[in-house]
Design an enzyme around this catalytic site. Structure first.
Site, PDB file in Angstrom:
ATOM      1  CB  CYS A   1      -0.907  -0.048   1.289  1.00  0.00           C
ATOM      2  SG  CYS A   1      -2.037  -1.633   1.117  1.00  0.00           S
ATOM      3  CD  GLU A   2       4.383   3.939   0.902  1.00  0.00           C
ATOM      4  OE1 GLU A   2       4.304   5.148   0.470  1.00  0.00           O
ATOM      5  OE2 GLU A   2       4.252   3.538   2.110  1.00  0.00           O
TER       6      GLU A   2
ATOM      7  CE1 TYR B   1      24.502  -4.433   1.743  1.00  0.00           C
ATOM      8  CE2 TYR B   1      25.093  -4.393  -0.603  1.00  0.00           C
ATOM      9  CZ  TYR B   1      25.453  -4.284   0.783  1.00  0.00           C
ATOM     10  OH  TYR B   1      26.703  -4.230   1.049  1.00  0.00           O
TER      11      TYR B   1
HETATM   12  C1  LIG Z   1      28.856  -2.341   3.280  1.00  0.00           C
HETATM   13  C2  LIG Z   1      30.169  -2.456   3.654  1.00  0.00           C
HETATM   14  C3  LIG Z   1      31.102  -3.037   2.836  1.00  0.00           C
HETATM   15  C4  LIG Z   1      30.772  -3.867   1.689  1.00  0.00           C
HETATM   16  O1  LIG Z   1      30.317  -2.991   0.722  1.00  0.00           O
HETATM   17  P1  LIG Z   1      29.804  -3.642  -0.966  1.00  0.00           P
HETATM   18  O2  LIG Z   1      29.543  -2.348  -1.714  1.00  0.00           O
HETATM   19  O3  LIG Z   1      28.836  -4.403  -0.772  1.00  0.00           O
HETATM   20  O4  LIG Z   1      30.891  -4.300  -1.278  1.00  0.00           O
HETATM   21  C5  LIG Z   1      32.374  -3.368   3.460  1.00  0.00           C
HETATM   22  N1  LIG Z   1      32.834  -2.600   4.315  1.00  0.00           N
HETATM   23  C6  LIG Z   1      32.010  -2.065   5.141  1.00  0.00           C
HETATM   24  C7  LIG Z   1      32.501  -1.343   6.311  1.00  0.00           C
HETATM   25  C8  LIG Z   1      30.591  -1.722   4.914  1.00  0.00           C
HETATM   26  O5  LIG Z   1      29.906  -0.943   5.592  1.00  0.00           O
END
Ligand SMILES: *Cc1c(COP(=O)(O)O)cnc(C)c1O
Length: 455
Positions: free
Chosen positions: A376-377, A405
């Site tokens: 609902c968005e 992600y």
């Molecule tokens: C999110 C993150 C990563 C990984 O980043 P990607 O872009 O997914 O490779 C590595 N180190 C730290 C400290 C992060 O916060």
């Protein structure tokens, strides 16, 4: 409108981040799409939709690429950590660790997942800008390395472990004045980032750490962003880090580890053109060799922490198409049985994806449609104006590049249960995360006694 050209005919088997589809994606005799030898529409029938599908071969290939590239281009020691916030589960951590990678964690949940999947504490690194006492203690007890992000970390650790035996391995995180998220990056003296020590606080902190007998500073850490397509930001980063590395040595810390973070981008749509893993590693390695040679310091152990580039393109999500809305003189919406709860990236970051009908990936595209989620968005749109063959209710849509992600940022918005995850390899499929049920979502609800009518 032509044929969807999802398949790069020369799929880059060595650097899965450069393909939209998993490296095992193929067509069967009827031109239907398979991944890991499994027909995608069969998986949708067997496990239901929405369904996260993860290709084991793509994950392994990415892990091997990082390790092999480091062996080829870096003469010193090296270590690759998987940033498990991209997609954390027992099965994924197990696969990645079996390829010789360590695991980055940022919470108690990610930490116990790594430990329970069988990863040794020594191979785990704990991050976070507000670690709880419990997280710090568990990291210490399991012999993980802790990245200190601020004074709070130091004060809490001093309180929690100074009376205990032994020491704790620390890396110090600082903001290097380089930040980069997409195709552009900025260099400034300071960054308004919540993560890490400001460059001006670093030297004092090095000096301060000499006062704590429990503190064993083993390295420096910085991370400059994500979905990066350029190589130069990391070259600049290495220069900045080498200066602080030298400073730490001068102040009496025998540090060895240079942890340059993650950030290498992946291909979500045909126009994305990220560097391959080998070029990224080679560029970083050359920069480290040069920076440390110039300053006359012994080569560090080079550590990197990829997340997205290990797992994004190993994954895809299967949905079933349901309702259709044709606005006279306007858009056509096709609604699917998932959306922002299983993939919050489009509504959060305006992220773009590529999709196809998995049983007709090569069919002529004869309509432009917008793929809408069921939440609902109004903003719950997964793909805007994409070309598809005429689709009907019941067709299975595959959205690619959802391995990173998605599950890890998923929610139960609208009380929609999380999808199942299935791992595919050599024509075999295994459930690695069970589908939630609506009843599961009631598990933590309580009705106060006084709401319950008596007598
Ligand atoms: C999110 C993150 C990563 C990984 O980043 P990607 O872009 O997914 O490779 C590595 N180190 C730290 C400290 C992060 O916060």
């Amino acid at each position: 409108m032509g044929v969807s050209r999802l398949f790069d005919l020369n799929k880059d088997q060595n650097s899965p981040n450069r393909n939209i589809t998993p490296i095992t994606a193929e067509l069967d005799n009827s031109d239907r799409m398979t991944v890991g030898g499994c027909l995608l529409s069969d998986l949708a029938n067997q496990y239901g939709t929405p369904l996260y599908v993860i290709d084991e071969a793509s994950i392994r290939s990415s892990c091997r690429a990082y390790r092999k590239a480091l062996k080829q281009s870096y003469p010193g020691d090296s270590f690759v950590l998987y940033a498990s916030k991209a997609n954390s589960s027992l099965a994924i951590d197990r696969i990645v660790a079996s390829e010789g990678l360590g695991i980055d964690v940022v919470s108690e949940g990610e930490l116990i997942t790594a430990l329970k999947s069988g990863v040794a504490g020594e191979q785990i690194v704990l991050h976070g800008n507000n670690k709880s006492d419990k997280e710090l203690l568990l990291a210490h007890e399991s012999n993980a390395t802790i990245i200190i992000d601020n004074q709070h970390d130091i004060q809490r650790l001093d309180k929690l472990i100074s009376h205990k035996e032994g020491s704790v391995r620390l890396m110090l995180r600082f903001t290097p004045g380089i930040e980069c998220h997409t195709h552009e990056y900025i260099r400034t003296g300071h960054l308004d980032s919540k993560f890490g020590f400001d460059p001006e606080q670093v030297s004092d902190t090095f000096a301060q750490l000499k006062d704590y007998k429990w503190a064993k500073l083993v390295g420096l850490h910085a991370h400059i962003g994500s979905q990066i397509f350029e190589l130069s930001p990391h070259m600049d980063l290495v220069e900045v880090m080498a200066d602080f590395f030298l400073r730490a040595k001068d102040l009496g810390h025998p540090i060895k580890d240079l942890n340059i973070g993650g950030g290498l981008g992946v291909k979500y749509i045909p126009s994305d053109d990220p560097p391959d893993i080998y070029s990224w590693v080679e560029t970083v390695s050359n920069a480290v060799i040069k920076a440390f040679d110039t300053r006359n310091i012994e080569l560090p152990r080079l550590i990197c922490e990829p997340g997205r580039s290990i797992i994004a393109t190993a994954g895809l999500t299967l949905y079933r198409i349901g309702a259709r809305k044709d606005i006279p003189g306007g858009k056509t919406y096709l609604s699917i049985d998932g959306g922002m709860s299983d993939n919050p990236r489009p509504i959060t970051y305006q992220s773009t994806y590529t999709a196809c009908l998995v049983d007709r990936p090569l069919a002529n595209t004869d309509q432009v449609v917008t793929i809408a989620g069921k939440h609902c968005e109004s903003g719950d749109i997964l793909l805007n104006n994409i070309a598809l063959p005429t689709a009907s209710s019941g067709d299975v849509l595959g959205v690619f590049g959802t391995g990173a992600y998605n599950l890890s940022m998923s929610s139960n918005y609208n009380r929609i249960p999380r999808p199942a995850s299935v791992l595919v390899n050599n024509a075999q499929s295994d459930l690695v995360q069970v589908r939630e049920l609506p009843e599961d979502l009631l598990r933590y609800d309580r009705l106060p006694d006084r709401f319950i009518a008596k007598g």
